[in-house]
Every structure is written in C-alpha cells, then in structure tokens.
Scaffold this active site. Structure first.
Site, PDB file in Angstrom:
ATOM      1  N   LYS A   1       1.779   1.962  -5.234  1.00 17.17           N
ATOM      2  CA  LYS A   1       2.326   1.466  -6.276  1.00 17.17           C
ATOM      3  C   LYS A   1       1.288   1.946  -7.568  1.00 17.17           C
ATOM      4  O   LYS A   1       1.947   2.337  -8.653  1.00 17.17           O
ATOM      5  CB  LYS A   1       2.599   0.107  -6.308  1.00 17.17           C
ATOM      6  CG  LYS A   1       3.603  -0.377  -5.207  1.00 17.17           C
ATOM      7  CD  LYS A   1       3.537  -1.896  -4.931  1.00 17.17           C
ATOM      8  CE  LYS A   1       2.273  -2.211  -4.468  1.00 17.17           C
ATOM      9  NZ  LYS A   1       2.160  -1.939  -3.033  1.00 17.17           N
TER      10      LYS A   1
ATOM     11  N   GLY B  22      -4.515  -4.300  -3.813  1.00 10.86           N
ATOM     12  CA  GLY B  22      -5.570  -3.138  -3.995  1.00 10.86           C
ATOM     13  C   GLY B  22      -4.910  -2.037  -4.655  1.00 10.86           C
ATOM     14  O   GLY B  22      -4.087  -1.307  -3.717  1.00 10.86           O
ATOM     15  N   HIS B  23      -4.830  -1.615  -5.741  1.00  9.34           N
ATOM     16  CA  HIS B  23      -3.842  -0.596  -6.365  1.00  9.34           C
ATOM     17  C   HIS B  23      -4.811   0.822  -7.022  1.00  9.34           C
ATOM     18  O   HIS B  23      -5.481   0.563  -7.850  1.00  9.34           O
ATOM     19  CB  HIS B  23      -3.034  -0.963  -7.472  1.00  9.34           C
ATOM     20  CG  HIS B  23      -1.934  -1.917  -6.840  1.00  9.34           C
ATOM     21  ND1 HIS B  23      -1.077  -2.577  -7.790  1.00  9.34           N
ATOM     22  CD2 HIS B  23      -1.823  -2.751  -5.784  1.00  9.34           C
ATOM     23  CE1 HIS B  23      -0.123  -3.474  -7.022  1.00  9.34           C
ATOM     24  NE2 HIS B  23      -0.816  -3.418  -5.871  1.00  9.34           N
TER      25      HIS B  23
ATOM     26  N   ASP C 140       0.755  -1.268   0.012  1.00  6.27           N
ATOM     27  CA  ASP C 140       0.056   0.063  -0.143  1.00  6.27           C
ATOM     28  C   ASP C 140       0.845   1.233   0.164  1.00  6.27           C
ATOM     29  O   ASP C 140       0.376   2.118   0.497  1.00  6.27           O
ATOM     30  CB  ASP C 140      -0.796   0.021   1.079  1.00  6.27           C
ATOM     31  CG  ASP C 140      -1.803  -1.249   1.348  1.00  6.27           C
ATOM     32  OD1 ASP C 140      -2.189  -1.720   0.044  1.00  6.27           O
ATOM     33  OD2 ASP C 140      -2.405  -1.615   2.224  1.00  6.27           O
TER      34      ASP C 140
ATOM     35  N   GLN D 284       1.979  -5.969  -3.292  1.00  9.35           N
ATOM     36  CA  GLN D 284       2.531  -6.084  -1.966  1.00  9.35           C
ATOM     37  C   GLN D 284       3.495  -5.544  -1.774  1.00  9.35           C
ATOM     38  O   GLN D 284       3.784  -4.330  -2.383  1.00  9.35           O
ATOM     39  CB  GLN D 284       2.602  -7.671  -1.531  1.00  9.35           C
ATOM     40  CG  GLN D 284       1.252  -8.382  -1.350  1.00  9.35           C
ATOM     41  CD  GLN D 284       0.806  -8.865  -2.593  1.00  9.35           C
ATOM     42  OE1 GLN D 284       1.207  -9.542  -3.466  1.00  9.35           O
ATOM     43  NE2 GLN D 284      -0.453  -8.532  -2.719  1.00  9.35           N
TER      44      GLN D 284
HETATM   45  P1  GDP Z   1      -0.803   0.496  -3.449  1.00  6.14           P
HETATM   46  O1  GDP Z   1      -1.348  -0.891  -3.101  1.00  6.14           O
HETATM   47  O2  GDP Z   1       0.603   0.318  -3.281  1.00  6.14           O
HETATM   48  O3  GDP Z   1      -0.868   0.520  -5.017  1.00  6.14           O
HETATM   49  O4  GDP Z   1      -1.295   1.509  -2.685  1.00  6.14           O
HETATM   50  P2  GDP Z   1      -2.903   1.635  -2.200  1.00  6.14           P
HETATM   51  O5  GDP Z   1      -3.609   2.137  -3.391  1.00  6.14           O
HETATM   52  O6  GDP Z   1      -3.433   0.483  -1.388  1.00  6.14           O
HETATM   53  O7  GDP Z   1      -2.952   2.587  -1.061  1.00  6.14           O
HETATM   54  C1  GDP Z   1      -2.264   3.832  -1.172  1.00  6.14           C
HETATM   55  C2  GDP Z   1      -3.325   4.988  -0.772  1.00  6.14           C
HETATM   56  O8  GDP Z   1      -2.812   6.308  -0.814  1.00  6.14           O
HETATM   57  C3  GDP Z   1      -4.380   5.211  -2.063  1.00  6.14           C
HETATM   58  O9  GDP Z   1      -5.549   5.477  -1.403  1.00  6.14           O
HETATM   59  C4  GDP Z   1      -3.611   6.315  -2.827  1.00  6.14           C
HETATM   60  O10 GDP Z   1      -4.802   6.965  -3.606  1.00  6.14           O
HETATM   61  C5  GDP Z   1      -3.079   7.104  -2.001  1.00  6.14           C
HETATM   62  N1  GDP Z   1      -1.959   7.950  -2.323  1.00  6.14           N
HETATM   63  C6  GDP Z   1      -0.993   7.586  -3.143  1.00  6.14           C
HETATM   64  N2  GDP Z   1       0.138   8.608  -3.196  1.00  6.14           N
HETATM   65  C7  GDP Z   1      -0.473   9.541  -2.235  1.00  6.14           C
HETATM   66  C8  GDP Z   1       0.247  10.685  -1.860  1.00  6.14           C
HETATM   67  O11 GDP Z   1       1.141  10.952  -2.248  1.00  6.14           O
HETATM   68  N3  GDP Z   1      -0.563  11.373  -0.789  1.00  6.14           N
HETATM   69  C9  GDP Z   1      -1.843  10.994  -0.480  1.00  6.14           C
HETATM   70  N4  GDP Z   1      -2.414  11.857   0.306  1.00  6.14           N
HETATM   71  N5  GDP Z   1      -2.307   9.921  -0.721  1.00  6.14           N
HETATM   72  C10 GDP Z   1      -1.692   9.043  -1.649  1.00  6.14           C
HETATM   73  P1  IMO Z   2      -0.945  -4.087  -2.290  1.00  8.97           P
HETATM   74  O1  IMO Z   2      -0.536  -4.884  -3.736  1.00  8.97           O
HETATM   75  C1  IMO Z   2      -0.758  -4.524   2.062  1.00  8.97           C
HETATM   76  C2  IMO Z   2      -1.206  -8.747   3.696  1.00  8.97           C
HETATM   77  C3  IMO Z   2      -2.215  -9.260   4.254  1.00  8.97           C
HETATM   78  C4  IMO Z   2      -1.680 -10.211   5.418  1.00  8.97           C
HETATM   79  C5  IMO Z   2      -0.730 -10.822   4.708  1.00  8.97           C
HETATM   80  C6  IMO Z   2      -1.202 -12.080   3.969  1.00  8.97           C
HETATM   81  O2  IMO Z   2      -2.253  -3.398  -2.356  1.00  8.97           O
HETATM   82  O3  IMO Z   2       0.092  -3.386  -1.590  1.00  8.97           O
HETATM   83  P2  IMO Z   2      -2.709 -12.827   1.960  1.00  8.97           P
HETATM   84  O4  IMO Z   2      -4.117 -12.225   1.646  1.00  8.97           O
HETATM   85  O5  IMO Z   2      -1.709 -12.609   0.925  1.00  8.97           O
HETATM   86  O6  IMO Z   2      -2.461 -14.318   2.266  1.00  8.97           O
HETATM   87  O7  IMO Z   2      -2.445 -11.856   3.087  1.00  8.97           O
HETATM   88  O8  IMO Z   2      -0.472  -9.852   3.600  1.00  8.97           O
HETATM   89  N1  IMO Z   2      -1.521  -8.204   2.251  1.00  8.97           N
HETATM   90  C7  IMO Z   2      -1.101  -6.849   1.998  1.00  8.97           C
HETATM   91  N2  IMO Z   2      -1.050  -5.711   2.647  1.00  8.97           N
HETATM   92  N3  IMO Z   2      -1.092  -4.438   0.501  1.00  8.97           N
HETATM   93  C8  IMO Z   2      -1.426  -5.723  -0.189  1.00  8.97           C
HETATM   94  O9  IMO Z   2      -1.238  -5.612  -1.480  1.00  8.97           O
HETATM   95  C9  IMO Z   2      -1.384  -6.834   0.499  1.00  8.97           C
HETATM   96  N4  IMO Z   2      -1.601  -8.216   0.163  1.00  8.97           N
HETATM   97  C10 IMO Z   2      -1.437  -8.867   1.193  1.00  8.97           C
HETATM   98  O10 IMO Z   2      -3.212  -7.999   5.098  1.00  8.97           O
HETATM   99  O11 IMO Z   2      -1.224  -9.401   6.468  1.00  8.97           O
HETATM  100 MG    MG Z   3      -2.908  -1.596  -1.697  1.00  9.74          MG
END
Ligand code: GDP
Ligand code: IMO
Ligand code: MG
Length: 425
Positions: A16, A40-41, A13, A224
């Site tokens: 990416k 979840g991207h 998270d 991840q």
């Molecule tokens: P990912 O799994 O690495 O793609 O990241 P996620 O989407 O799960 O979580 C990142 C969250 O931060 C999302 O809600 C993005 O919209 C948000 N986000 C990404 N970059 C920034 C930033 O620079 N500032 C803020 N405030 N939010 C951001």
């Molecule tokens: P992105 O790509 C954050 C965490 C889960 C749990 C552990 C194992 O959005 O960054 P699993 O479902 O793989 O068996 O879960 O890994 N986890 C993540 N945490 N971002 C993710 O993906 C994750 N994918 C799995 O919360 O702790």
């Molecule tokens: Mg994510």
C-alpha cells in the site's frame, strides 16, 4: 471533487505504501483512516527506503497535505520517532501534516495490556504487533479512551492518571506478567505528547468535507488488509479496526456518496504475519523461496511472513465487501523463476466444494483446489510497458481479472516507485 480509497485485500503488507506514494501527485490530500503503528508502509525512491507507521504515505510529495484521521490510534512516542526519522527529507511537517482531534491515543499501559493478554493466550495468541492497538480500540468503544484533542486541555493529566490506574488493575488481574518498563515507556510518551501538541490538531472531518466541496481530490489510505478486518476478517486473528471500505467513512467523517474509485491492492501470491488460518500457505521450498526473494519479513516487527499461493476465494470475498472498482497486482517480479505457479479457485471442506469464504475457516480442514500456470523466467524488474512482460505473466493476470471480474489497472514489478506499469484496460 472526489474521494478515492486504496485498500489492502489480503492480510496486510500488500504494498500500500509503495502505491500511495507512487500515485500521490494525483491528489491534494492523503488521509489515513484506521489502524495505528501496527502498520508498516514501505516506500522506496531515489535510493531511499523508508517505513512509515502512523504518518500517511503521501508525505514525500511536498505538495500534498497528509491527514491522520479520527479512526487512527496514535502512539505519541512512536509518532515522535517517526517525525525525527523524516528530518533528513526536509519536509515541512507543521505545514503538511494535520491530525484529527478525535483520533485516540495509545497509552503505555495499553501496550503492557496487549503484551500481557497475548502472554495469557499461550498457543492461541493472535500474534499481535504488541503496539497496544487492541486495548486502545477497546477503550475507544468502551468509552474510556483519551483523544488527541484532550491533550491540550488542563484536565489531561488527571484523565491520563485515571485511565492508567484502571489499566494497572487490569494488568494485576492477569496471572502472567511481562518484562516491560512502564517508566521507560512513559518517558517516551511524555516527550511524544509534548511534540504532538505542536502539530496542527484539527477537526479533520470538517477540513476534509470542505476540501471535497472546494473540488479537491482526496486519497484515503488503508492500513492492514481486509482479511484482518474486525468484522469480516479471520476473527479472532484480526486487528481491532474496520480495514474495509466502510472504515474510511467512519474513520474520516466523509460520506459514502463521495467515494469514487476503490483501489484494491493484492500480491501475486499471499502472505500473512502473525497467527491464524491461511488455507494456501506453503510449507515447502517454494514458500521459502518466495519469502527470500520477496523479502517477506515484517516492516514493523521483522517477523518472518508466512507465504503461500494466491487465493481467489479470499480475493473475490474482499473485492465484494469493499466494492473494489480496480485492482493493482503487486510483487509479480517475485514469482519469476518458479516453474509452475498455482492459484486457488475453490476450497474442499468435508468433501464438498466451497466457493465462498467460510465463516469457520479456522477449525474446518480446508483443502484448496488449484489451477496450475506456467511460470516465467525473465527478470521483469526493469520492464516499464505491459507489452514487454512475459506472456505467461499476462496469462496469469488475465485469469485473475476474469475470475474476480474487476480490471487490473496497475502491475508492480519492484519496490521502487518507478517500477510500476500503468495499464489502460
Ligand atoms: P504495506 O504495509 O502494504 O505498505 O506493505 P509493506 O511495506 O509492509 O510490504 C511490502 C514490501 O514489498 C515492502 O518491502 C515493499 O518495498 C515491497 N514491494 C512493494 N511492491 C513491490 C513489488 O512490486 N515488487 C517487489 N519485489 N517488492 C515490492
Ligand atoms: P500493514 O498496514 C500485516 C497483524 C498482526 C497480527 C494481527 C493483530 O503494514 O499492512 P495487532 O497489532 O493489530 O493487534 O495485530 O494483525 N497485523 C498486520 N499484518 N500488516 C499489517 O499492517 C498489520 N497490522 C497488524 O501481525 O496477526
Ligand atoms: Mg506493512
């Protein structure tokens, strides 16, 4: 010709999805190489906010081809929902999306095993997203799995029934049971399989290598984060794939000597969703403030993300394992208006200073040692040039750069693709 990697360096998270989307126009192909719908991207642009789970984050750039590589595990039901969710963007997915025949399929019973196994662990549960990831990779390495290429073969149904029967026996061996309807999951699954069959199912390793030979540019998108890597993460509180740089080679079938840039993404602080050790976790109002301002709730499960200070012991470790060549710092805007910021630079374990990420991070009592920084109070979400950033933030960034000895080339100041400052360091 080149292959660049983009990887999360913490517990996932990091943002990416945002960065892949922002830099996609520099590439011909975006390829996911591991993980599955546990990811979840999130991508934001032109007032849209969209979360992708299996489909690479280059999909909104209509010029690029997106590949789901052999290292990914696909849930056909979730895949179909993702496809339907993209309808409004009028993207020609039959043209822009290729799927490896070698990618493994997540069966409905994998999800039930995941949930039952977690229930059986009680307090020691991993905190899995319950998407069936662990059981699907277990069948892959146990040589029982079903691959995308199998679904176009006549023997497919028989393979499915055999594996399902095996799974039902495993499930019946658990004392615990979960209230999940296999019948309902199977309805979505069958529809998903029918949809999957209509896509470009390819030998993606051949495709990607010929693209490289033709001089095309590929970006491999990690899911991840490195601290969730099956080998190098905080085991057993990890996911079931190699999220680190080497995973891109095995998850796409591309050789290591084709890799050029390795872009490592990290938040200006740290978050973790699910169970497991987290030395710099904050249990006070600052942690809550970061969660609230940063909207730190899981993009896949909606769970609260645990929040804490930036941990440079962990970051240095993941920079090393991945061979990161450049860094992107994310969400620095979230730290605006915190008076004093802290960065962890070493741990105290049994009264000894530790500078390396330890093997036994869970049972040892780790006390993080911090360096304190002045915060800043300006809203930086509209800043588009480094010179206009507060000097306290530049100081914070310079410290990180010199500590991990890798340049920070991008500063993200908001979730939208345009809230991105590119640096010429
Ligand atoms: P990912 O799994 O690495 O793609 O990241 P996620 O989407 O799960 O979580 C990142 C969250 O931060 C999302 O809600 C993005 O919209 C948000 N986000 C990404 N970059 C920034 C930033 O620079 N500032 C803020 N405030 N939010 C951001
Ligand atoms: P992105 O790509 C954050 C965490 C889960 C749990 C552990 C194992 O959005 O960054 P699993 O479902 O793989 O068996 O879960 O890994 N986890 C993540 N945490 N971002 C993710 O993906 C994750 N994918 C799995 O919360 O702790
Ligand atoms: Mg994510």
């Amino acid at each position: 010709m080149s292959l660049d990697l983009l990887l999360g360096l913490q517990w996932g998270d990091e943002g990416k999805g945002k960065i892949v989307d922002a830099i996609t126009s520099n590439y011909d192909i975006i390829a996911r190489f591991q993980g599955g719908p546990n990811a979840g991207h999130t991508i934001e642009f032109d007032g849209n906010k969209h979360v992708l789970h299996t489909i690479p984050s280059g999909i909104f750039n209509k010029q690029s081809i997106n590949v789901i590589g052999n290292g990914v595990v696909i849930d056909p039901g979730i895949f179909l929902k993702e496809i339907e969710g993209l309808n409004k963007y009028k993207i020609d997915l039959k043209k822009n999306l290729y799927i490896s025949k070698r990618a493994h399929i997540i069966l409905p019973t994998h999800k039930i095993i995941d949930a039952t196994s977690e229930a059986s662990k009680g307090k020691k549960k991993i905190g899995s997203t319950l998407k069936g990831i662990g059981p699907a990779y277990m069948d892959k390495t146990g040589r029982n799995g079903i691959r995308v290429g199998d679904i176009i073969d006549d023997s497919w149904q028989k393979k499915y029934n055999n594996l399902k029967e095996k799974h039902l026996k495993i499930i019946s061996n658990f004392k615990e049971s979960v209230d999940i309807s296999l019948e309902n999951l199977e309805i979505d699954f069958v529809q998903g399989i029918e949809s999957l069959k209509t896509f470009n199912l390819i030998d993606s390793e051949n495709y990607l290598n010929s693209c490289l030979n033709e001089g095309k540019k590929i970006l491999a998108e990690g899911a991840q984060g490195s601290l969730l890597d099956i080998d190098f993460g905080t085991y057993p509180y990890v996911t079931s794939s190699n999220t680190t740089a080497a995973g891109a080679c095995s998850g796409l079938g591309v050789p290591p000597n084709k890799i050029k840039k390795i872009i490592g993404i990290f938040k200006a602080y740290t978050t973790r969703v699910g169970s497991g050790p987290f030395p710099t976790e904050l249990f006070n109002s600052i942690g809550e403030k970061i969660r609230e301002i940063g909207h730190e709730y899981g993009a896949t499960t909606g769970r609260d993300r645990r929040c804490g200070w930036l941990d440079l012991v962990a970051l240095k470790y993941t920079v090393q394992i991945n061979g990161v060549t450049e860094l992107n710092i994310m969400k620095s805007d979230v730290l605006s208006s915190i008076d004093k910021l802290k960065i962890c630079t070493s741990y105290m374990v049994d009264n000894k200073q530790v500078n390396n990420f330890p093997f036994d991070i869970k049972s040892k009592k780790i006390i993080p040692k911090y360096v304190e920084f002045e915060g800043w109070h300006e809203d930086i979400t509209k800043v588009n040039c480094e010179d206009d950033l507060p000097k306290e933030l530049i100081n914070y960034i310079n410290f990180i750069e010199s500590f991990v000895e890798v340049p920070i080339k991008l500063i993200s100041v908001g979730p939208d693709r345009i809230q991105t400052i590119y640096r010429n360091t």
